[in-house]
Motif scaffolding. Structure first.
Motif, short mmCIF file in Angstrom:
data_model
loop_
_atom_site.label_atom_id
_atom_site.label_comp_id
_atom_site.label_asym_id
_atom_site.label_seq_id
_atom_site.Cartn_x
_atom_site.Cartn_y
_atom_site.Cartn_z
N PRO A 112 -14.32 -17.32 -3.87
CA PRO A 112 -14.92 -16.53 -4.96
C PRO A 112 -14.47 -15.05 -4.93
N GLU A 113 -14.29 -14.52 -3.72
CA GLU A 113 -13.86 -13.12 -3.58
C GLU A 113 -12.36 -12.95 -3.85
N LYS A 114 -11.59 -14.00 -3.61
CA LYS A 114 -10.13 -13.96 -3.77
C LYS A 114 -9.69 -15.17 -4.58
N PRO A 115 -9.80 -15.08 -5.92
CA PRO A 115 -9.40 -16.21 -6.75
C PRO A 115 -7.88 -16.38 -6.80
N VAL A 116 -7.45 -17.55 -7.27
CA VAL A 116 -6.03 -17.78 -7.48
C VAL A 116 -5.49 -16.66 -8.36
N GLY A 117 -4.33 -16.16 -7.98
CA GLY A 117 -3.71 -15.05 -8.71
C GLY A 117 -3.92 -13.70 -8.06
N THR A 118 -4.74 -13.64 -7.00
CA THR A 118 -4.95 -12.40 -6.26
C THR A 118 -3.73 -12.15 -5.38
N VAL A 119 -3.08 -11.02 -5.57
CA VAL A 119 -1.89 -10.69 -4.77
C VAL A 119 -1.96 -9.22 -4.37
N TRP A 120 -1.81 -8.98 -3.07
CA TRP A 120 -1.75 -7.63 -2.52
C TRP A 120 -0.29 -7.26 -2.25
N PHE A 121 0.02 -6.00 -2.51
CA PHE A 121 1.37 -5.46 -2.31
C PHE A 121 1.27 -4.17 -1.50
N ALA A 122 2.31 -3.87 -0.74
CA ALA A 122 2.45 -2.56 -0.11
C ALA A 122 3.92 -2.17 -0.14
N TRP A 123 4.14 -0.87 -0.27
CA TRP A 123 5.48 -0.30 -0.23
C TRP A 123 5.41 0.89 0.71
N GLN A 124 6.43 1.04 1.54
CA GLN A 124 6.39 2.14 2.51
C GLN A 124 7.79 2.66 2.79
N ARG A 125 7.93 3.97 2.80
CA ARG A 125 9.16 4.62 3.25
C ARG A 125 8.97 5.00 4.70
N ARG A 126 10.03 4.92 5.48
CA ARG A 126 9.96 5.27 6.89
C ARG A 126 9.42 6.70 7.03
N GLY A 127 8.43 6.85 7.91
CA GLY A 127 7.84 8.16 8.17
C GLY A 127 6.75 8.56 7.19
N GLU A 128 6.45 7.72 6.22
CA GLU A 128 5.42 8.03 5.23
C GLU A 128 4.34 6.95 5.26
N ALA A 129 3.22 7.26 4.65
CA ALA A 129 2.12 6.29 4.55
C ALA A 129 2.46 5.24 3.49
N ALA A 130 1.97 4.05 3.69
CA ALA A 130 2.18 2.97 2.72
C ALA A 130 1.33 3.19 1.48
#
Length: 160
Positions: A112-130
């Protein structure tokens, strides 16, 4: 490759090449689709450093250094996990930029908290926060995964 995927992939390739940067991808629900789209472009070895397909939790831990505690506390489809995946992709590669994706493409695996279609993404450059974001996609497994590939590429473009 269709234009929906080709256009952002080619734009990302051009920006990475222009800036002399390399990208690493850490994928779960997309199963290597991001790496496939990027390596469909001739000359991709100049800017695509490597891909990690870490579909299982043990793979996330072994290949990317995602902590067992993080997985236990938040589940694989979560902001803390994609942040650790992106950091792990940088730590285990020579890339300057990493992207990560983990989601529920369906048809099963939802809560119920994470239905189908829930997708998490992250992008990060070296030395920086995501930078991390969650999207909720509609459609079948194929549609969710395709939309996830597009968002992953667009997010990497935005970071550049």
């Amino acid at each position: 490759m269709n234009n929906e995927l080709e256009q952002p992939a080619r734009e990302l390739a051009a920006r990475l090449l222009d800036r002399k940067l390399k990208l690493a991808a850490a994928e779960s629900c997309t199963g290597g689709w991001i790496a496939k789209v990027l390596t469909d472009i001739a000359g991709s070895s100049d800017w695509f450093e490597r891909g990690f397909v870490t579909y299982s939790n043990p793979a996330k831990q072994e290949m990317l250094g995602v902590r067992a505690e993080t997985l236990a506390a938040h589940g694989a489809v979560s902001e803390p996990v994609v942040r650790e995946m992106a950091a792990g992709a940088l730590a285990h590669s020579r890339a300057e930029l990493a992207l990560s994706v983990s989601g529920i493409a369906g048809p099963g695996g939802s809560t119920p908290e994470k239905p189908v279609g829930t997708v998490w993404f992250a992008w990060q450059r070296r030395g920086e926060a995501a930078v991390a974001v969650c999207h909720h996609f509609s459609g079948d497994r194929e549609a969710v995964r395709r939309q996830a590939v597009v968002v992953a590429l667009q997010g990497a473009l935005a970071l550049l």
